[in-house]
Design an enzyme around this catalytic site. Structure first.
Site, short mmCIF file in Angstrom:
data_model
loop_
_atom_site.label_atom_id
_atom_site.label_comp_id
_atom_site.label_asym_id
_atom_site.label_seq_id
_atom_site.Cartn_x
_atom_site.Cartn_y
_atom_site.Cartn_z
N ASN A 105 0.84 -1.19 0.00
CA ASN A 105 0.00 0.00 0.00
C ASN A 105 0.88 1.24 0.00
OD1 ASN A 105 -2.47 1.51 0.26
ND2 ASN A 105 -2.01 1.80 2.43
N HIS A 107 0.67 5.21 1.58
CA HIS A 107 -0.09 6.01 2.55
C HIS A 107 0.41 7.46 2.50
CE1 HIS A 107 -2.28 6.97 6.19
NE2 HIS A 107 -1.20 7.57 6.65
N ALA A 140 -2.31 -6.96 9.40
CA ALA A 140 -3.67 -6.99 9.92
C ALA A 140 -4.07 -5.69 10.62
CB ALA A 140 -3.83 -8.17 10.88
N GLY A 141 -3.14 -4.76 10.83
CA GLY A 141 -3.46 -3.50 11.46
C GLY A 141 -3.82 -2.43 10.44
#
Length: 203
Positions: A105, A107, A140-141
């Site tokens: 990803n 950000h 997972a965060g």
């Protein structure tokens, strides 16, 4: 690396980072599909214009969030990616997804500062003089995965959230394709130290 690296992108909105990836030479990476949770996402039109197959998995068509998570995993699995790349995907991915697919990803802040959906706004509110963008692995965060690369963007005295976001996006469009291409060429490795994963650059 001779083998093609199959990339599936996920996007929810306008898809400017997706377009930057489409416009770049990602060799040996090749974008072989776009999946969206939003049937009206402009990113779908960008994919269609580039002859990239698309899939839509709207959350509203599933009885529960867990069922949608399963549907998203099944849809991405059908495309058989080596790498999943988020390009403005506005849903939090389930642990089962990120354990199944290597997912990257970008950000709009210098993580671990200002995670979440409003990086530019939060940076201005806090009063920092420097922000930027971060390419990271997804775990997972929420924006907590290992950092791959970052680029800095100064915060100007007359910045608004929209002007700062626009300058951050310029850096995103430069950095993201470079990192994805390097990843596909084996420039990075994932290591684990004391139970915590991190990304190291090899070449």
């Amino acid at each position: 690396m001779d083998r093609q690296v199959r990339i599936v992108c996920l996007a929810s909105g306008s898809g400017t980072n997706f377009q930057a990836l489409l416009d770049a030479d990602l060799t040996p990476g090749q974008i072989i599909g776009l999946v969206s949770d939003n049937p009206n996402a402009k990113a779908l039109k960008r994919a269609q214009d580039a002859n990239v197959p698309t899939r839509v998995v709207p959350m509203g068509e599933f009885a529960t969030r867990d069922a949608w998570n399963e549907g998203l995993i099944e849809t991405v699995e059908e495309l058989n990616p080596d790498l999943v790349v988020l390009a403005g995907f506005m849903r939090i991915l389930a642990p089962a997804f990120v354990s199944r697919f290597i997912t990257i990803n970008i950000h709009p802040a210098l993580l671990p500062s200002f995670p979440g959906a409003h990086g530019a706004r939060d940076a201005l509110a806090y009063g920092v003089k420097m922000t930027g963008c971060t390419v990271h692995l997804v775990d997972a965060g929420v924006d907590t995965g290992p950092i791959i690369e970052q680029a800095a963007v100064p915060v100007l005295s007359d910045d608004t959230p929209s002007t700062l976001q626009a300058r951050i996006q310029q850096e995103e469009h430069r950095l993201y394709p470079t990192v994805i291409k390097d990843w596909c060429n084996g420039a990075y490795a994932i290591t684990t130290d004391s139970g915590r994963s991190r990304v190291i650059r090899l070449i």
